[in-house]
Every structure is written in structure tokens, then in C-alpha cells.
Design a protein around this motif. Sequence first.
Motif, PDB file in Angstrom:
ATOM      1  N   TYR A   1      27.431 -27.747   2.765  1.00 48.65           N
ATOM      2  CA  TYR A   1      28.282 -26.930   2.054  1.00 48.65           C
ATOM      3  C   TYR A   1      29.131 -25.947   2.749  1.00 48.65           C
ATOM      4  CZ  TYR A   1      22.644 -27.150   2.585  1.00 48.65           C
ATOM      5  OH  TYR A   1      21.768 -27.444   2.115  1.00 48.65           O
TER       6      TYR A   1
ATOM      7  N   TYR B   1      22.727 -18.311   7.383  1.00 50.26           N
ATOM      8  CA  TYR B   1      23.101 -19.312   6.214  1.00 50.26           C
ATOM      9  C   TYR B   1      23.031 -20.569   7.103  1.00 50.26           C
ATOM     10  CZ  TYR B   1      24.553 -15.804   2.886  1.00 50.26           C
ATOM     11  OH  TYR B   1      25.592 -14.460   2.561  1.00 50.26           O
TER      12      TYR B   1
ATOM     13  N   ASN C   1      16.402 -13.554   4.666  1.00 51.22           N
ATOM     14  CA  ASN C   1      18.112 -13.144   3.512  1.00 51.22           C
ATOM     15  C   ASN C   1      18.644 -13.004   4.397  1.00 51.22           C
ATOM     16  OD1 ASN C   1      19.147 -12.288   1.488  1.00 51.22           O
ATOM     17  ND2 ASN C   1      17.963 -11.112   0.326  1.00 51.22           N
TER      18      ASN C   1
ATOM     19  N   TYR D   1      29.352 -21.365  -0.384  1.00 49.86           N
ATOM     20  CA  TYR D   1      28.523 -22.563  -1.664  1.00 49.86           C
ATOM     21  C   TYR D   1      27.760 -23.910  -0.914  1.00 49.86           C
ATOM     22  CZ  TYR D   1      29.372 -24.733  -6.086  1.00 49.86           C
ATOM     23  OH  TYR D   1      28.681 -24.920  -8.163  1.00 49.86           O
ATOM     24  N   PRO D   2      27.146 -23.879  -1.755  1.00 46.61           N
ATOM     25  CA  PRO D   2      26.251 -23.750  -3.039  1.00 46.61           C
ATOM     26  C   PRO D   2      25.422 -22.733  -2.496  1.00 46.61           C
ATOM     27  CG  PRO D   2      26.002 -25.612  -2.703  1.00 46.61           C
ATOM     28  CD  PRO D   2      26.717 -25.129  -1.658  1.00 46.61           C
ATOM     29  N   PRO D   3      25.699 -21.578  -3.792  1.00 48.02           N
ATOM     30  CA  PRO D   3      24.440 -20.072  -3.463  1.00 48.02           C
ATOM     31  C   PRO D   3      23.227 -20.855  -3.165  1.00 48.02           C
ATOM     32  CG  PRO D   3      25.790 -19.888  -5.772  1.00 48.02           C
ATOM     33  CD  PRO D   3      25.922 -21.226  -5.003  1.00 48.02           C
ATOM     34  N   LEU D   4      22.299 -19.115  -1.906  1.00 48.45           N
ATOM     35  CA  LEU D   4      21.083 -19.499  -1.407  1.00 48.45           C
ATOM     36  C   LEU D   4      19.970 -19.667  -2.981  1.00 48.45           C
ATOM     37  CD1 LEU D   4      21.112 -18.394   1.766  1.00 48.45           C
ATOM     38  CD2 LEU D   4      20.556 -20.522   1.227  1.00 48.45           C
ATOM     39  N   LYS D   5      18.660 -20.552  -2.715  1.00 47.15           N
ATOM     40  CA  LYS D   5      18.469 -20.206  -4.051  1.00 47.15           C
ATOM     41  C   LYS D   5      17.453 -19.383  -3.768  1.00 47.15           C
ATOM     42  CE  LYS D   5      18.954 -25.833  -5.337  1.00 47.15           C
ATOM     43  NZ  LYS D   5      18.411 -26.155  -6.013  1.00 47.15           N
TER      44      LYS D   5
ATOM     45  N   LYS E   1      18.627 -21.559   7.499  1.00 45.79           N
ATOM     46  CA  LYS E   1      18.629 -22.233   6.494  1.00 45.79           C
ATOM     47  C   LYS E   1      19.046 -23.127   6.263  1.00 45.79           C
ATOM     48  CE  LYS E   1      16.285 -18.863   2.691  1.00 45.79           C
ATOM     49  NZ  LYS E   1      15.824 -17.717   2.858  1.00 45.79           N
ATOM     50  N   TRP E   2      20.027 -23.333   6.267  1.00 45.26           N
ATOM     51  CA  TRP E   2      20.907 -24.324   5.729  1.00 45.26           C
ATOM     52  C   TRP E   2      19.986 -25.692   6.932  1.00 45.26           C
ATOM     53  CZ3 TRP E   2      26.239 -23.408   6.066  1.00 45.26           C
ATOM     54  CH2 TRP E   2      26.283 -22.545   4.590  1.00 45.26           C
TER      55      TRP E   2
ATOM     56  N   ARG F   1      12.254 -18.884   6.531  1.00 41.53           N
ATOM     57  CA  ARG F   1      11.836 -18.693   4.295  1.00 41.53           C
ATOM     58  C   ARG F   1      12.143 -17.913   4.446  1.00 41.53           C
ATOM     59  NH1 ARG F   1       9.705 -22.920   1.994  1.00 41.53           N
ATOM     60  NH2 ARG F   1       8.869 -23.849   3.378  1.00 41.53           N
TER      61      ARG F   1
ATOM     62  N   GLU G   1      32.824 -25.649  -6.115  1.00 38.90           N
ATOM     63  CA  GLU G   1      32.360 -26.558  -6.943  1.00 38.90           C
ATOM     64  C   GLU G   1      33.343 -27.849  -6.530  1.00 38.90           C
ATOM     65  OE1 GLU G   1      29.993 -29.575  -7.532  1.00 38.90           O
ATOM     66  OE2 GLU G   1      29.423 -28.018  -7.114  1.00 38.90           O
TER      67      GLU G   1
END
Length: 360
Positions: free
Chosen positions: A301, A319, A333, A356-360, A322-323, A330, A277
Motif C-alpha cells: 500500500y 486506513y 469508513n 493507493y490502491p483505493p479502498l473497496k 483496515k488494511w 468492516r 500504480e
Amino acid sequence: MRRWWFVCGIVVLLLTVLAAGVLPVLAGTQQRITVTEQFVAPNGKIEKKAVRVPCPPKRVVVLGAYPAEMMKALGVEKAVVAVDNHTKEKTQWPEYVVKLPDVGSSSTPSVEKIIALKPDLVIEAFMKPGLRSQLTRAGIPVLRIYGYKTELIPTEIRTLGLAFGCRARANDYAAYIEKQWSTVRERTGKLSPRQKPKVYWESSLGDWKSHGPGSGAHPLIEWAGGTNICAGQDFSYPTVTPEWVAAKNPDVIIKYLKREQAGWTVKGTKEDLQKLEDLRRQIMSRPALKNTKAVKNGQVYLISDLITCAPQGAAGEYYIAKWLHPELFRDVNPEAARKEMLEKFYGEELKGVWVYPPLK
């Protein structure tokens, strides 16, 4: 007639001696084959060169973490007798590299140490040309395998498969990677230019060092449905100015980091996550970036170099996609995709924090 039979007997005897003595020697002689290596010029253009290599190599020095990773995935890591010091001391993955001696840096290794190890092949990514020439003059073949040039990775894997006599395994490995990329490209292929967010991708080598055409990151951005703000640069790895990036006003900022910079294989404790962070906030607080869309919308990210411009970039690409387009991906994974790849080709479990940040 007797003389004819006598000559025949001598011929049979000679053939028997050859079969018993010389032929086994020939059978044990290491075969050499010609493979094609790829060289990426500073402007991003690819040049090809034929290289004669032993098949299979039995003693190999590997200069680079990504070729070392490929060797593990192909199941031929036991042939590796030494690596570069960064792979051994910093990357420390795959784990087998930690137990091997090192021969110095990947770009300026010790030729004396390499020769003393008596390898029948050296695999390198960016060794100084003069040192490469010294090795070839010493009779040691040298093969360039980047492992981080995204578009070349499947080809390089298949090249290693030819050299090490494991073509079936190499084809499976390369095809798996190609399948992941194809899945992403199929979903983003119909996006219009206006639907593609502008991306500033910053290198692990320092602030304002980015990636243009010919780099490993450039195709990852484009395939994921983004527009690389450095697409028009004349170099694969340009250094840009803060003012230039601010004027481009990127929608997304991606910073990729090496293991020693971010501790990517940590367990994810509060202290570990706080370190990530802090790194992210340092980027977001730069004066030139504070007013960009990326910072205002929280689209900044961090990602490990081991899952981006690398063989495992096939999983890391999810990743990125998806960002950039969460609605298109959607159902995907990324963590599951990486877990599958690790188990299937490396025989390892997924551990640690890699984005980071982790995927929600």
C-alpha cells in the motif's frame, strides 16, 4: 492634620498618574510563560525541557509543515510571518503557507532572515543545535514542536494551546485525535501476537529506510494490530538491507510518500492513478520483495505522509487498521473520518487521492 491631608493628596495624584500612564504600558507588555518541549533522542527516548515563551506570540516563524498545520487547526495561523522553504514550495498545505516568505530549510534556516523578521517565537522540529543557540542568544525564544511524532502530538497541541492562549480549542483538537486512536486500539487490543501481521513500513526518504521505536510510524503499526519488523532496531529510523527484509517476510508493506513524490492532492484522473500504480509496481518488483507474503497477496500500500505520521494520522490510522484487519474494521469508513477532521478543524473539504490502491 493639614500636612497629613497634603501627603494623602500627593499619593492620590501619583496613583492617578500611574493609572493613566504607566499601567497601560504594563497592561500592553507581553506575558511570558513556561511550557515544556519534548525532545526525542536517536534511541527513541523522550527528554523534556522547560522553555520560556511569550503568551500569546504575535510574530512566529514556523519551521515544519506539521507545526504549520497545527497552527491552522488552532486558528492562530495569522501569527505566522514565515515558514521553511519545503513547507512553502513542496508541501503547500495548509494553503496559507504559500503566501508567506521562507527562511530556508527547516534544519538549516537563515538566522539572518529570521532575525530580520523580528519574531517573538520560532517553532522548529529539527533545526541544527548551533543555529538554535544563535537565535536564543539573539533573544528569540525557540520551541520544538515535531508534529510527526505520533505519541507526542496531543501533548504538543496542548503546549501550543497554552502558548497561544487557546486552550479550549487545543483540548478539543487533541481530544478528537485521542478518541480516534482509542477506537482503533480498543478493537485490536485483544489480538494475540499470532494474529498480528508483520509490517514493513518504508520511509519517503528512500528505499530500505524504515521506522523503528521512537518514529511516528511505529505506534501506528502497533495500535492498528500489526507487528513492526523493525521493532528491535536500536534507531528510530534505521536503514535495513534487502536481504534482511526478505528474511523477515512481511505480510504487509506500507510505503509512505510526500506530496511531491506522488502528487497526493490530484483529482484522481487515469493518469494520476497510473502514476501511483507504477510506484506500487516498482516496489513489488524489487527482487528482495517479490517472494514475500505481502507481494504474493497484494498487500502493498501507498499512503500520504500528511495522513500518517502527522496530526491527520488520527484519520489515516483507520486506513492502516483496515488494511491489517479488514474484518475488525468492516464498519469503519476512513475517508469519512478524514472528511470530518478536515471540516471540523481546518475548514476544508476532502479532495484528491491519499492512499493507493483505493479502498473497496
